[in-house]
Scaffold this motif. Structure first.
Motif, short mmCIF file in Angstrom:
data_model
loop_
_atom_site.label_atom_id
_atom_site.label_comp_id
_atom_site.label_asym_id
_atom_site.label_seq_id
_atom_site.Cartn_x
_atom_site.Cartn_y
_atom_site.Cartn_z
N ARG A 81 1.45 -6.85 5.28
CA ARG A 81 0.75 -7.61 4.98
C ARG A 81 0.66 -8.20 2.93
NH1 ARG A 81 -3.30 -9.34 7.30
NH2 ARG A 81 -4.77 -7.69 5.88
N PRO A 82 -0.21 -9.23 2.85
CA PRO A 82 0.37 -9.75 1.65
C PRO A 82 0.45 -8.30 0.24
CG PRO A 82 -1.40 -11.02 2.91
CD PRO A 82 -1.18 -9.34 3.47
N GLU A 83 -0.28 -7.81 0.34
CA GLU A 83 -0.44 -6.61 -0.54
C GLU A 83 0.42 -6.06 -0.61
OE1 GLU A 83 -3.50 -5.35 2.67
OE2 GLU A 83 -2.54 -6.58 1.49
N PHE A 84 1.36 -5.53 0.17
CA PHE A 84 3.03 -4.94 -0.21
C PHE A 84 3.74 -5.81 0.39
CE2 PHE A 84 -0.71 -1.81 2.42
CZ PHE A 84 -0.65 -1.10 1.20
#
Length: 279
Positions: free
Chosen positions: A72-75
């Motif tokens: 996921r982008p935020e990770f």
């Protein structure tokens, strides 16, 4: 990151992530993919929050396929992708491992020992033109063919037996499965499945160009309104010509890559691969 085997419900979440990445999964993919290898899908969690996933599907005989590789982008940028990658490769080795790598990741896959064999290209069109086929073999519902006959035919075009997956794939809700027949028996088969956006054809395996086009035309006629896509191996020039004649244009590409000896598949008879996730 804590990595564990996905549940069936987790797989539905991973398909939502795949849709967000623009991969356009099929509406019944979760059930069918899970049937291929119930333990072959991994999810990574950070503080209990799903952060990434990867598939590491094992088939009988030492062949595996890696896909669904998403963080996921935020990770991203924290090493979580590498942890998932290592867990997937550990599950699939020893043995031959295949994947369909997106352009941005192909250099990284080479560093991990993967070798490029050929490109797969997704062709699509909003309103396809069905081909006219001279001397077309009869096309019948695939359900009319004994499953043992289908499984033996499929085995010629895929590196390993995949009976559990096939049973689910050809009978899933909304899927249309056709067979081309002739005096010599089964000449080809193909499946169309509804996706988040339009429909996809895959696989499409055929003994002859006429059988391939007859199946292609039959599925285009059965497709619901909306765009239709097919993922084909670029070395099959006749498959490319068939797609172009239907008005299709390239929309996406991957690289079919392997660690270990690449399976000797008859690409001239593979007009559509099954999926980028499972090979």
């Amino acid at each position: 990151m804590q990595i564990r085997t996905m549940t069936r419900e987790d797989l539905a979440l991973a398909l939502d992530w795949a849709a967000a990445e623009g991969w356009n999964p099929g509406l019944a993919d979760a059930e069918c993919f899970h049937a291929a290898d119930p333990d072959g899908f991994l999810v990574g969690e950070v503080d209990g929050v799903p952060a990434g996933c990867v598939s590491a599907v094992r088939y009988p005989g030492g062949f595996g396929f890696l896909g669904f590789y998403i963080v996921r982008p935020e990770f991203r940028g924290r090493g979580h992708g590498l942890a998932l990658w290592r867990a997937a490769m550990a599950r699939l080795q020893p043995g031959v491992v295949g994947l369909d790598g997106v352009v941005a990741q192909q250099a990284n896959y080479r560093k991990s020992g993967f070798t490029l064999v050929h490109r797969n290209v997704r062709y699509g069109v909003a309103a396809p033109v069905a081909p006219r086929v001279a001397d077309a073999p009869p096309v019948v519902p695939l359900a009319a063919i004994p499953f043992t006959t289908l499984a033996a035919f499929d085995r010629r075009f895929f590196p390993a037996p995949r009976d559990s997956f096939l049973r689910a794939w050809i009978a899933a809700p909304g899927h249309v499965a056709l067979a081309a027949t002739g005096p010599a028996g089964l000449q080809g088969y193909a499946v169309l499945r509804p996706c988040r956006h339009g429909s996809k054809i895959g696989p499409l395996f055929a003994e002859t160009p006429a059988a391939a086009r007859a199946l292609f035309a039959g599925l285009l006629a059965a497709a619901p309104a909306g765009p239709v896509f097919i993922d084909l191996p670029e070395p099959n020039a006749d498959a490319v010509a068939m797609a172009v004649a239907a008005g299709m244009a390239p929309a996406f590409e991957t690289a079919r890559m392997y660690v270990g000896p690449a399976p000797d598949l008859p690409l001239a008879h593979i007009y559509g691969i099954t999926s980028f996730e499972l090979g």
